[in-house]
Design an enzyme around this catalytic site. Sequence first.
Site, PDB file in Angstrom:
ATOM      1  N   GLU A 164       0.801  -1.228   0.000  1.00  0.00           N
ATOM      2  CA  GLU A 164       0.000   0.000   0.000  1.00  0.00           C
ATOM      3  C   GLU A 164       0.838   1.286   0.000  1.00  0.00           C
ATOM      4  O   GLU A 164       0.706   2.138   0.889  1.00  0.00           O
ATOM      5  CB  GLU A 164      -0.954  -0.006   1.197  1.00  0.00           C
ATOM      6  CG  GLU A 164      -1.913  -1.191   1.173  1.00  0.00           C
ATOM      7  CD  GLU A 164      -2.796  -1.284   2.404  1.00  0.00           C
ATOM      8  OE1 GLU A 164      -2.731  -0.396   3.274  1.00  0.00           O
ATOM      9  OE2 GLU A 164      -3.573  -2.256   2.499  1.00  0.00           O
ATOM     10  N   ASN A 205       1.974  -4.674  -3.522  1.00  0.00           N
ATOM     11  CA  ASN A 205       0.583  -5.013  -3.216  1.00  0.00           C
ATOM     12  C   ASN A 205      -0.187  -3.758  -2.808  1.00  0.00           C
ATOM     13  O   ASN A 205       0.315  -2.942  -2.032  1.00  0.00           O
ATOM     14  CB  ASN A 205       0.566  -6.030  -2.062  1.00  0.00           C
ATOM     15  CG  ASN A 205      -0.770  -6.690  -1.840  1.00  0.00           C
ATOM     16  OD1 ASN A 205      -1.355  -7.244  -2.763  1.00  0.00           O
ATOM     17  ND2 ASN A 205      -1.261  -6.659  -0.612  1.00  0.00           N
ATOM     18  N   HIS A 241     -10.545  -5.748  -2.337  1.00  0.00           N
ATOM     19  CA  HIS A 241     -11.592  -5.576  -1.325  1.00  0.00           C
ATOM     20  C   HIS A 241     -12.732  -4.825  -2.020  1.00  0.00           C
ATOM     21  O   HIS A 241     -12.743  -3.596  -2.095  1.00  0.00           O
ATOM     22  CB  HIS A 241     -11.060  -4.796  -0.131  1.00  0.00           C
ATOM     23  CG  HIS A 241      -9.989  -5.512   0.623  1.00  0.00           C
ATOM     24  ND1 HIS A 241     -10.222  -6.701   1.274  1.00  0.00           N
ATOM     25  CD2 HIS A 241      -8.674  -5.219   0.814  1.00  0.00           C
ATOM     26  CE1 HIS A 241      -9.104  -7.116   1.854  1.00  0.00           C
ATOM     27  NE2 HIS A 241      -8.149  -6.239   1.584  1.00  0.00           N
ATOM     28  N   GLU A 269      -6.346 -10.380  -1.789  1.00  0.00           N
ATOM     29  CA  GLU A 269      -7.100 -10.205  -0.540  1.00  0.00           C
ATOM     30  C   GLU A 269      -8.603 -10.098  -0.833  1.00  0.00           C
ATOM     31  O   GLU A 269      -9.306  -9.280  -0.252  1.00  0.00           O
ATOM     32  CB  GLU A 269      -6.622  -8.964   0.217  1.00  0.00           C
ATOM     33  CG  GLU A 269      -5.141  -8.965   0.552  1.00  0.00           C
ATOM     34  CD  GLU A 269      -4.680  -7.762   1.348  1.00  0.00           C
ATOM     35  OE1 GLU A 269      -5.537  -7.084   1.970  1.00  0.00           O
ATOM     36  OE2 GLU A 269      -3.458  -7.485   1.364  1.00  0.00           O
ATOM     37  N   ASP A 271     -12.419 -10.006  -1.057  1.00  0.00           N
ATOM     38  CA  ASP A 271     -13.716 -10.144  -0.407  1.00  0.00           C
ATOM     39  C   ASP A 271     -14.679  -9.179  -1.089  1.00  0.00           C
ATOM     40  O   ASP A 271     -14.254  -8.185  -1.693  1.00  0.00           O
ATOM     41  CB  ASP A 271     -13.665  -9.924   1.114  1.00  0.00           C
ATOM     42  CG  ASP A 271     -12.894  -8.684   1.543  1.00  0.00           C
ATOM     43  OD1 ASP A 271     -12.968  -7.648   0.846  1.00  0.00           O
ATOM     44  OD2 ASP A 271     -12.227  -8.726   2.587  1.00  0.00           O
TER      45      ASP A 271
END
Length: 480
Positions: A164, A205, A241, A269, A271
């Site tokens: 990030e 990432n 996300h 990651e 979701d």
Amino acid sequence: MFSKRALRSAIGGSGAALLAATAALIAVTVPSAHAADPPLRDLAAAKGIYMGTALTASEATGASGPIAGAQFGMVTPGNEMKWDTVEPSRGTYNWAPGDSIVNFAQAHNMQVRGHNLVWHSQLPNWLTSGSFSNTELHNILIKHVTDEATHYKGKVVHWDVVNEPFNEDGTFRQDLWYNQLGSSYIADAFTAARAADPGAKLYLNDYNVEGTGPKSDGMYNLVKSLKQQGVPIDGVGFQAHLILGQVPSTLKANLQRFADLGVDVAITELDIRMQTPSDAARLQQQANDYTSVVNACLGVSRCVGITVWGVSDATSWIPGVFPGQGAALLYDDNYQPKPAYTAVRTALGGSTTTTPPTTPPTTPPTTPPTTPPGGGGCAVSYGVNQWNTGFTANLTVKNNGSAPVNGWTLKWTFAPGQTVTQAWNATVTQSGTAATATNLSYNGTIAAGGTVDFGFNANWSGSNPKPTGFTLNGTACTVS
């Protein structure tokens, strides 16, 4: 038969052979929910990719563990390899939490994605509150990257080296690393990681980079520059996300343009959150969205795998950070497979029906701690890194007694508006303003004169004061 898309270097040169050789072993451990169909890990391997999940140490020993071990071929530690866990005091390393995830992976024939070496968040107090020269901070970064990558050499196949680094507009995040070292810290971290473990694949990432736009453009330009400089970057992680019904239409094209730079890409990651409670329409939309993500990855030859950020909605981070939202994962609060699970399985070439389990997995009961600290009591150090309406707290609990504490529970009272959303190195629960932290399986003993470290993320509103009192197994502690 495996497809002609080999598993590539994403899971090592022998990754496809390993997964194929262990398929029979995995088949006998699949929960009853999925006995009629190969697990996701085998279906993914047959498509030339991996299917992974995030897992914390406490989840690995609870209801999520059996599902994770049976269904997924890659595991990402939720918190156990982050800086504040690994190096809570300068030069002193706590490998036990990360090692527990590696041990779980090895016991279930899984591979490990290391997460992460350099990040702006979940940093220990000694680092965020220190006054370091640029040279000293650079040396601290390089030593940490080197030491952690060396410790897990041969055990971690992918590393999120830098996590990030961007703002939403595509500029570099103004954090500890960038403010003192400039953007060169990124190349230096990758170079150090490669030197420490030449066999691991090294990733950049970030989130909100799944579709084309300013942030993904910033990431693209950085990756292009790093490649031109000869920096050893092997891949880009797209956290994903996502929000229900909002899978970017440019996802596949965006993955492809990064792959065209000569790097692997992965969904790291995943979701897909919705307003709760869920209903049939929302669950179907979520299933469609998961299908879109899987198909996007399968449509890009250098997309090496997909990791979902957790097993069950019961332990997802979403409700604590996005109030009123959740139901983001493949399994519901009762550890039952959702339509999204069936959709992923179908997209990977499996059947379209799911036989529900007769009983949900259960977590074995634990025995509450009973040993208070001996004469001398205890001390708690509580440090905070605060932003907007959130904060990270890192705690060190010291046993000042003359005998070890065997099993521990720490209690304190929050101010109104402070709510824990995620914890590491402890199980943290909250009832109103009363908070309780209990040890995990690997850190239940505090030696006489010894310490234990844990931390949590939380939201706050109104004010964010530090707690003024703590008790360790019923004994009041001093606070600093």
